[in-house]
Design an enzyme around this catalytic site. Structure first.
Site, PDB file in Angstrom:
ATOM      1  N   GLY A 231      63.360  39.304  51.013  1.00 42.72           N
ATOM      2  CA  GLY A 231      62.836  39.331  52.385  1.00 42.72           C
ATOM      3  C   GLY A 231      61.369  39.730  52.374  1.00 42.72           C
ATOM      4  O   GLY A 231      60.962  40.652  53.091  1.00 42.72           O
TER       5      GLY A 231
ATOM      6  N   GLY B 270      58.399  39.079  55.830  1.00 44.29           N
ATOM      7  CA  GLY B 270      58.436  39.715  57.148  1.00 44.29           C
ATOM      8  C   GLY B 270      57.311  40.727  57.332  1.00 44.29           C
ATOM      9  O   GLY B 270      56.363  40.785  56.540  1.00 44.29           O
ATOM     10  N   GLN B 271      57.442  41.541  58.386  1.00 40.90           N
ATOM     11  CA  GLN B 271      56.363  42.483  58.739  1.00 40.90           C
ATOM     12  C   GLN B 271      56.028  43.411  57.573  1.00 40.90           C
ATOM     13  O   GLN B 271      54.873  43.585  57.212  1.00 40.90           O
ATOM     14  CB  GLN B 271      56.758  43.312  59.968  1.00 40.90           C
ATOM     15  CG  GLN B 271      55.614  44.192  60.474  1.00 40.90           C
ATOM     16  CD  GLN B 271      56.062  45.309  61.418  1.00 40.90           C
ATOM     17  OE1 GLN B 271      57.239  45.620  61.517  1.00 40.90           O
ATOM     18  NE2 GLN B 271      55.111  45.921  62.094  1.00 40.90           N
TER      19      GLN B 271
ATOM     20  N   ASN C 181      68.442  33.304  49.598  1.00 43.93           N
ATOM     21  CA  ASN C 181      69.202  33.648  50.797  1.00 43.93           C
ATOM     22  C   ASN C 181      69.966  34.917  50.436  1.00 43.93           C
ATOM     23  O   ASN C 181      70.842  34.901  49.564  1.00 43.93           O
ATOM     24  CB  ASN C 181      70.152  32.495  51.145  1.00 43.93           C
ATOM     25  CG  ASN C 181      71.044  32.836  52.331  1.00 43.93           C
ATOM     26  OD1 ASN C 181      71.197  34.001  52.693  1.00 43.93           O
ATOM     27  ND2 ASN C 181      71.631  31.806  52.935  1.00 43.93           N
TER      28      ASN C 181
ATOM     29  N   TYR D 288      72.644  47.708  65.016  1.00 37.07           N
ATOM     30  CA  TYR D 288      71.585  47.949  64.024  1.00 37.07           C
ATOM     31  C   TYR D 288      71.721  49.356  63.439  1.00 37.07           C
ATOM     32  O   TYR D 288      71.685  49.548  62.222  1.00 37.07           O
ATOM     33  CB  TYR D 288      70.239  47.780  64.723  1.00 37.07           C
ATOM     34  CG  TYR D 288      69.009  48.040  63.879  1.00 37.07           C
ATOM     35  CD1 TYR D 288      68.631  47.140  62.878  1.00 37.07           C
ATOM     36  CD2 TYR D 288      68.206  49.153  64.107  1.00 37.07           C
ATOM     37  CE1 TYR D 288      67.486  47.366  62.128  1.00 37.07           C
ATOM     38  CE2 TYR D 288      67.058  49.370  63.363  1.00 37.07           C
ATOM     39  CZ  TYR D 288      66.700  48.476  62.378  1.00 37.07           C
ATOM     40  OH  TYR D 288      65.561  48.696  61.632  1.00 37.07           O
TER      41      TYR D 288
ATOM     42  N   LYS E 298      72.623  50.733  59.626  1.00 36.34           N
ATOM     43  CA  LYS E 298      71.723  51.636  58.902  1.00 36.34           C
ATOM     44  C   LYS E 298      72.478  52.869  58.394  1.00 36.34           C
ATOM     45  O   LYS E 298      72.243  53.329  57.276  1.00 36.34           O
ATOM     46  CB  LYS E 298      70.531  52.033  59.769  1.00 36.34           C
ATOM     47  CG  LYS E 298      69.564  50.903  60.043  1.00 36.34           C
ATOM     48  CD  LYS E 298      68.994  50.343  58.747  1.00 36.34           C
ATOM     49  CE  LYS E 298      68.075  49.163  58.938  1.00 36.34           C
ATOM     50  NZ  LYS E 298      67.734  48.486  57.671  1.00 36.34           N
TER      51      LYS E 298
ATOM     52  N   ILE F 196      56.966  50.479  63.102  1.00 36.87           N
ATOM     53  CA  ILE F 196      55.809  50.288  62.219  1.00 36.87           C
ATOM     54  C   ILE F 196      54.772  49.426  62.923  1.00 36.87           C
ATOM     55  O   ILE F 196      55.085  48.345  63.435  1.00 36.87           O
ATOM     56  CB  ILE F 196      56.245  49.676  60.877  1.00 36.87           C
ATOM     57  CG1 ILE F 196      57.146  50.697  60.171  1.00 36.87           C
ATOM     58  CG2 ILE F 196      55.038  49.341  60.009  1.00 36.87           C
ATOM     59  CD1 ILE F 196      57.729  50.213  58.880  1.00 36.87           C
TER      60      ILE F 196
HETATM   61  C1  AKB Z   1      63.288  48.453  65.667  1.00 36.19           C
HETATM   62  O1  AKB Z   1      62.660  48.757  66.697  1.00 36.19           O
HETATM   63  O2  AKB Z   1      64.380  47.900  65.670  1.00 36.19           O
HETATM   64  C2  AKB Z   1      62.689  48.839  64.333  1.00 36.19           C
HETATM   65  C3  AKB Z   1      63.140  50.183  63.885  1.00 36.19           C
HETATM   66  C4  AKB Z   1      62.604  51.394  64.516  1.00 36.19           C
HETATM   67  O3  AKB Z   1      63.939  50.285  62.991  1.00 36.19           O
HETATM   68  N1  AKB Z   1      61.255  48.794  64.412  1.00 36.19           N
END
Ligand code: AKB
Length: 316
Positions: free
Chosen positions: A8, A11-12, A53, A142, A146, A172
């Site tokens: 990856g 990406g940013q 992938n 999300y 994590k 970030i």
């Molecule tokens: C998001 O906003 O989903 C990310 C993060 C803080 O993990 N930038």
């Protein structure tokens, strides 16, 4: 010398991490995994690449074997707001890439870095000076990926000695590659609007505080945790890191010092607002400071100055 694979890498974070890693470890010792366009300018000429992938474990294994990789940076994720809209995608991509990287690392004896996030905390977590070890009951997909990433990375270390380490990234801020689908993205978008001479419509309410970090500090964190002396690490997955915490009014005022005519209005995005409300205001990063010498260099004012300089070069 390390031999690194970034899964990856376009990406940013990856687009800038690859440049920094190549400047430290050498151009040919950093292989950039790519999958989804757009690719950064000059991507295919800047050093070795591999089409990967992250959901296909054999593609990661092949790149590791072929290039004699000893360290994997796994940067594949669907960010918080997009993952809430597409929970199955958020789960499959976040957990799929994580498990594939850990399993390849176990087989080929690699170290692994997978970012965690302030999103690994939830509404029951203490909001201010959030401790390193505290309640982690996120209410977003999300955040759940994590927390699982943190736990399973520690498990692979305890059970199979896979050298898995990570940090909990805040939002970030960076000028090279836009983030996408995150709750903290407003803190990047606002600079683009200011430099382009446009008004900014803020999706979060005044008074919504979150930790943020300028990219050079985020790169230091990702590299220094992987270079840290393992004997000194009490924690591994994952370290709180912090450099600044602000709300929309504070970043707006910081930008207005350079663009007095810049205007910000509010149109609250209920999804992003509810995610932001569930996250901490500011983390206590003293464990990272003590265990591996974490020290950020950029506060809000320094970030604003540099972001505006970089965006003027890029956009004007
Ligand atoms: C998001 O906003 O989903 C990310 C993060 C803080 O993990 N930038």
């Amino acid at each position: 010398m390390k031999k690194i694979l970034i899964v990856g890498s376009t990406g940013q974070i990856g687009s800038e991490l690859s440049i920094r890693l190549r400047s430290i470890y050498g151009r040919d010792n950093v292989v950039c995994g790519f999958y989804t366009p757009p690719y950064p300018d000059g991507f295919f000429d800047a050093g070795p690449t591999a089409e990967i992938n992250a959901l296909h474990i054999e593609q990661i294994a092949e790149a590791v074997k072929k290039n004699k990789i000893d360290t994997i940076y796994n940067l594949v994720a669907i960010l918080s707001a997009t993952a809430e809209k597409h929970p199955k995608l958020g789960w499959d991509v976040g957990i799929g890439s994580l498990m594939n990287c850990l399993d390849v690392a176990k087989e080929y004896n690699c170290a692994v870095f997978t970012p965690s996030s302030i999103g690994a905390f939830g509404p029951n977590t203490p909001k201010d000076q959030t401790p390193q070890d505290t309640v982690q009951r996120p209410n977003t997909v999300y955040g759940i990926t994590k927390v699982l990433g943190e736990l399973v990375s520690d498990y692979y270390y305890e059970r199979w000695k896979v050298d898995a380490r990570s940090v909990r990234f805040p939002g970030i801020i960076s000028s090279m590659t836009l983030p996408g689908g995150g709750t903290t993205d407003y803190a990047v978008d606002i600079y683009y609007k200011a430099v382009q001479g446009e008004d900014f419509i803020c999706p979060l309410q005044a008074g919504t505080f979150m930790d943020m970090m300028y990219m050079p500090d985020a790169l230091d964190a990702a590299i220094n945790i992987m270079e840290a002396n393992p004997d000194k690490l009490v924690h591994r997955n994952s370290f709180n890191v912090a450099s600044m915490s602000f709300d929309p009014e504070m970043i707006y005022k910081s930008i207005k010092k350079q663009y007095p005519d810049f205007r910000m209005t509010y149109a609250i995005d209920p999804l992003k607002q509810s995610i932001a409300n569930s996250w901490p205001n500011c983390l206590d990063d003293s464990c990272a400071r003590e265990e591996w010498g974490w020290r950020p260099n950029f506060d809000l004012e320094r970030t604003t100055k540099d972001m505006i300089e970089q965006l003027k070069i890029k956009l004007l």
